[in-house]
Design an enzyme around this catalytic site. Structure first.
Site, PDB file in Angstrom:
ATOM      1  N   ASN A 148       0.855  -1.199   0.000  1.00 28.29           N
ATOM      2  CA  ASN A 148       0.000   0.000   0.000  1.00 28.29           C
ATOM      3  C   ASN A 148       0.882   1.237   0.000  1.00 28.29           C
ATOM      4  O   ASN A 148       2.111   1.138   0.006  1.00 28.29           O
ATOM      5  CB  ASN A 148      -0.979  -0.022   1.182  1.00 28.29           C
ATOM      6  CG  ASN A 148      -0.257  -0.038   2.512  1.00 28.29           C
ATOM      7  OD1 ASN A 148       0.453   0.902   2.854  1.00 28.29           O
ATOM      8  ND2 ASN A 148      -0.412  -1.119   3.274  1.00 28.29           N
ATOM      9  N   PRO A 182      -3.875 -11.341  10.356  1.00 31.81           N
ATOM     10  CA  PRO A 182      -4.264 -11.069  11.747  1.00 31.81           C
ATOM     11  C   PRO A 182      -4.439  -9.569  11.970  1.00 31.81           C
ATOM     12  O   PRO A 182      -3.734  -8.771  11.350  1.00 31.81           O
ATOM     13  CB  PRO A 182      -3.077 -11.597  12.566  1.00 31.81           C
ATOM     14  CG  PRO A 182      -1.942 -11.731  11.607  1.00 31.81           C
ATOM     15  CD  PRO A 182      -2.538 -11.928  10.244  1.00 31.81           C
TER      16      PRO A 182
HETATM   17  O1  PMT Z   1       2.977   6.231   6.281  1.00 30.75           O
HETATM   18  P1  PMT Z   1       2.482   7.553   5.750  1.00 30.75           P
HETATM   19  O2  PMT Z   1       2.674   7.692   4.251  1.00 30.75           O
HETATM   20  O3  PMT Z   1       3.029   8.720   6.517  1.00 30.75           O
HETATM   21  O4  PMT Z   1       0.885   7.582   5.940  1.00 30.75           O
HETATM   22  C1  PMT Z   1       0.352   7.631   7.217  1.00 30.75           C
HETATM   23  C2  PMT Z   1      -0.875   6.688   7.380  1.00 30.75           C
HETATM   24  C3  PMT Z   1      -2.029   7.215   6.542  1.00 30.75           C
HETATM   25  C4  PMT Z   1      -0.528   5.270   6.945  1.00 30.75           C
HETATM   26  C5  PMT Z   1      -1.225   6.691   8.908  1.00 30.75           C
HETATM   27  O5  PMT Z   1      -1.527   7.997   9.312  1.00 30.75           O
HETATM   28  C6  PMT Z   1      -2.386   5.773   9.209  1.00 30.75           C
HETATM   29  O6  PMT Z   1      -3.562   6.109   9.093  1.00 30.75           O
HETATM   30  N1  PMT Z   1      -2.082   4.506   9.615  1.00 30.75           N
HETATM   31  C7  PMT Z   1      -3.069   3.434   9.824  1.00 30.75           C
HETATM   32  C8  PMT Z   1      -3.491   2.881   8.487  1.00 30.75           C
HETATM   33  C9  PMT Z   1      -4.478   1.773   8.630  1.00 30.75           C
HETATM   34  O7  PMT Z   1      -4.138   0.655   8.390  1.00 30.75           O
HETATM   35  O8  PMT Z   1      -5.653   2.135   9.101  1.00 30.75           O
HETATM   36  P2  PMT Z   1      -6.911   1.107   9.311  1.00 30.75           P
HETATM   37  O9  PMT Z   1      -8.060   1.997   9.536  1.00 30.75           O
HETATM   38  O10 PMT Z   1      -6.982   0.129   8.197  1.00 30.75           O
HETATM   39  O11 PMT Z   1      -6.528   0.300  10.618  1.00 30.75           O
HETATM   40  C10 PMT Z   1      -6.954   0.675  11.926  1.00 30.75           C
HETATM   41  C11 PMT Z   1      -5.880   0.393  12.947  1.00 30.75           C
HETATM   42  O12 PMT Z   1      -5.667  -1.005  13.071  1.00 30.75           O
HETATM   43  C12 PMT Z   1      -4.531   0.994  12.619  1.00 30.75           C
HETATM   44  O13 PMT Z   1      -3.960   1.462  13.823  1.00 30.75           O
HETATM   45  C13 PMT Z   1      -3.733  -0.170  12.054  1.00 30.75           C
HETATM   46  O14 PMT Z   1      -2.336  -0.031  12.350  1.00 30.75           O
HETATM   47  C14 PMT Z   1      -4.319  -1.355  12.812  1.00 30.75           C
HETATM   48  N2  PMT Z   1      -4.357  -2.622  12.047  1.00 30.75           N
HETATM   49  C15 PMT Z   1      -5.045  -2.703  10.886  1.00 30.75           C
HETATM   50  C16 PMT Z   1      -5.107  -3.907  10.217  1.00 30.75           C
HETATM   51  C17 PMT Z   1      -4.445  -5.030  10.748  1.00 30.75           C
HETATM   52  N3  PMT Z   1      -4.464  -6.195  10.116  1.00 30.75           N
HETATM   53  N4  PMT Z   1      -3.770  -4.923  11.887  1.00 30.75           N
HETATM   54  C18 PMT Z   1      -3.718  -3.741  12.556  1.00 30.75           C
HETATM   55  O15 PMT Z   1      -3.091  -3.656  13.611  1.00 30.75           O
END
Ligand code: PMT
Length: 407
Positions: A212, A307
């Site tokens: 991504n 996971p």
């Molecule tokens: O890296 P950059 O280019 O600076 O961009 C920053 C960012 C947009 C990546 C960052 O600010 C951000 O939003 N990171 C989280 C991205 C994400 O995966 O969001 P999500 O809404 O899909 O996930 C929610 C949370 O669960 C996040 O804290 C993620 O780390 C966590 N997660 C998600 C999926 C997974 N399988 N395991 C997780 O732990």
């Protein structure tokens, strides 16, 4: 973690013209002993008293004295230098330099930096006692004080000019003690912070993967800010091309499952876990051992779910203080609140992502939500935003976790 009193603090030392400039050399050495990273900027007059090479050797960094040094600007512009600083200390500060700072002049590099920086500024005056006592100097010093510039000293005693009175530069020990006292305790002193950052790559075959757009900038900025706030920081980084922030322990991983293993192993020891990584939700069910060949037909990839690392940490018996990120293209607050509850988070930092937003770029904006409150952090450079985020996390952590007082 180091116990040094200025551990990892970026100190920009401005050296003004005056016989006391030689003492600034010892100050550099002692600042470094106290854990600080030091960069020195000299005024033109200061270079008449002490050579730049001395400061360069002692600080381990190039010394600057001009705004017009093209190669130095290319390496680190004066704006970057001003942003780099956590503390600016000017020692010795002559009567002329104090007057220029008091009136907001920006005719040379040092005075320009003082106007540009957001860091606290301390000045340590050193001059003839008559000059110090002069109403013009006193008025200028008062102006600086009103602007929250810390004035350290001067001390009284015999002076290089043969006179006796107030105007001596404080001793190096006193300058360091004043700086440490002025900084006060840091918001994450004594805490262990685990940060995840960057993307994960899920291999399809030896040359292709599903990834991504995460660059890691947000998570790396969070790790740097947490270290600057005094925490012992461990950073689990997906595949990114960023250098490790000062004082941070970094563990590199590639896939979501590798990230999961590294996070789970480190979370047991952490007081706070900030999950900024963009973890791939799916991976190919199988990874081909050799490069997939074109077959002339459509190729179907069977994807299975990875996971959920954050949710798994949230389900542990004694989870750390949990901060998740939510990356959403629409209905930001609605989805973020859902993740806050579902993943049992203490706080969620929600960012709008999409075309030139959130991912990859240098700036971001965050909506922080926790049980009973929320706050919008406006669009800013990710490094600045990360500092605000870390301060809010420290406040919430202290508000919700009991302080253990040993008997
Ligand atoms: O890296 P950059 O280019 O600076 O961009 C920053 C960012 C947009 C990546 C960052 O600010 C951000 O939003 N990171 C989280 C991205 C994400 O995966 O969001 P999500 O809404 O899909 O996930 C929610 C949370 O669960 C996040 O804290 C993620 O780390 C966590 N997660 C998600 C999926 C997974 N399988 N395991 C997780 O732990």
């Amino acid at each position: 973690m180091s116990n040094a009193s200025l551990d990892r603090v970026h100190v920009l030392l401005g050296v003004g013209g005056g016989i006391a400039a030689y003492k600034a050399a010892e100050l550099v050495r002692r600042l470094r002993d106290a854990g600080a990273e030091v960069r020195v900027v000299m005024t033109e007059n200061a270079t008449r008293f002490v050579g730049a090479v001395t400061f360069q050797a002692l600080s381990g960094n190039p010394v600057r004295s001009s705004l017009w040094d093209e190669s130095a600007e290319a390496a680190m512009s004066h704006i970057e230098l001003a942003r780099w600083a956590d503390e600016v200390i000017i020692a010795p500060a002559s009567a002329d330099l104090i007057a220029r700072l008091a009136h907001g002049f920006a005719g040379d590099l040092l005075s320009t930096l003082v106007l540009t920086t957001a860091a606290p500024v301390s000045v340590a005056p050193a001059m003839n006692q008559q000059m110090w006592a002069h109403p013009a100097t006193q008025a200028n010093v008062e102006r600086l004080r009103q602007r929250k510039v810390r004035v350290l000293g001067p001390a009284a005693g015999s002076q290089a000019c043969g006179e006796t009175g107030e105007g001596r530069l404080l001793e190096v020990d006193e300058l360091i003690a004043a700086l440490v006292a002025a900084r006060g305790p840091r918001s994450l002193d004594g805490l262990r912070v685990l940060v995840s950052a960057g993307p994960t790559y899920e291999d399809i075959d030896p040359v292709r993967f599903i990834g991504n757009r995460s660059s890691g900038k947000m998570g790396f900025a969070v790790a740097a800010a947490a270290a600057q706030a005094g925490a012992e920081v461990r950073l689990i980084a997906g595949p990114v091309s960023l250098s490790t922030p000062a004082g941070v322990e970094r563990i590199d991983v590639r896939s979501a499952r590798q990230m999961r293993d590294a996070v789970i192993a480190a979370a047991a020891d952490a007081d706070i876990f900030i999950s900024a990584a963009a973890v791939g939700d799916y991976r190919p069910e199988t990874t081909a051992p050799t490069k997939l060949k074109k077959s002339g037909k459509a190729l179907a990839l069977e994807l299975i779910q990875n996971p959920d690392i954050l949710a798994e940490v949230g389900q542990s018996a004694q989870p750390p203080f949990l901060v998740g990120f939510a990356a959403e293209t629409n209905d930001l607050e609605h989805y973020a609140r859902g993740k806050l509850e579902r993943k049992r988070l203490d706080m969620i930092a929600a960012n709008q992502v999409g075309e030139a937003q959130g991912f990859e770029c240098g700036e971001n904006a965050l909506l922080l939500i926790w049980s009973g409150g929320s706050e919008q952090l406006a669009l800013a450079d990710k490094r600045v935003l990360a500092q605000s985020l870390v301060e809010r996390i420290a406040e919430r952590y202290r508000a919700t976790r009991p302080v253990v007082v040993s008997a």
